[in-house]
Design a protein around this motif. Structure first.
Motif, PDB file in Angstrom:
ATOM      1  N   ARG A  96       0.964  -1.372   0.019  1.00  0.00           N
ATOM      2  CA  ARG A  96      -0.008   0.060   0.298  1.00  0.00           C
ATOM      3  C   ARG A  96       0.751   1.300   0.094  1.00  0.00           C
ATOM      4  N   GLY A  97       0.748   1.970  -1.210  1.00  0.00           N
ATOM      5  CA  GLY A  97       1.633   3.220  -1.188  1.00  0.00           C
ATOM      6  C   GLY A  97       3.064   2.821  -1.228  1.00  0.00           C
TER       7      GLY A  97
ATOM      8  N   ALA B  66       4.212  -7.754   5.558  1.00  0.00           N
ATOM      9  CA  ALA B  66       4.254  -9.022   5.301  1.00  0.00           C
ATOM     10  C   ALA B  66       3.025  -9.610   5.880  1.00  0.00           C
ATOM     11  N   LEU B  67       2.453 -10.763   4.902  1.00  0.00           N
ATOM     12  CA  LEU B  67       1.150 -11.414   5.276  1.00  0.00           C
ATOM     13  C   LEU B  67       1.714 -12.804   5.690  1.00  0.00           C
ATOM     14  N   THR B  68       2.494 -13.352   5.371  1.00  0.00           N
ATOM     15  CA  THR B  68       3.047 -14.656   5.639  1.00  0.00           C
ATOM     16  C   THR B  68       4.596 -14.678   6.227  1.00  0.00           C
TER      17      THR B  68
END
Length: 133
Positions: free
Chosen positions: A106-107, A112-114
């Motif tokens: 984002r921007g 980190a999602l994982t």
């Protein structure tokens, strides 16, 4: 040699990245096994739930381990990162195995999602995590 593979199927969109373990004998085959397994078990993507996503990854792990039992394939492995984007259900499912992570950008921020991992363990939430080696 390290190679990656992307695949995109329909709407909802299913994205899968497998990255073979560089230099490992059979790494390309391990990546192919993991990729085809999750595609077979997550099709159609709109019916994939978090539980069935984990089951698909567990089955890919089992198939890679079975194949790596052969002497000429010992040490083969792959990482896997996948996401299912379903705008109609307003959901995104993200999963990974190994050290190929998924990020939300984002921007100028990358979240980190994982997390990286290699072997099976139980995380702080009681969820089984495993590597495809």
């Amino acid at each position: 040699m390290t190679k990656d593979r992307w695949l995109r199927v329909g709407i909802p969109t299913l994205l899968v990245l497998v990255w073979l373990v560089g230099g490992a004998i059979g790494g390309q085959e391990a990546a192919h096994i993991a990729l085809t397994t999750v595609l077979d078990l997550c099709d159609p993507p709109q019916t994939t739930t978090p539980t069935s996503l984990v089951a698909a990854i567990a089955e890919a792990h089992r198939r890679v381990q079975t194949a790596s039992a052969q002497q000429e394939r010992r040490g083969m492995g792959t990482t896997l990162t996948m996401a299912i984007f379903d705008p109609e259900a307003e959901r995104v499912l993200v999963a990974n195995v190994g050290d190929s992570r998924a990020y939300l950008i984002r921007g100028e921020a990358a979240i980190a999602l994982t997390a990286d991992h290699r072997d099976a363990w139980i995380d702080e939430h009681g969820t089984t995590r495993m590597g495809l080696t």
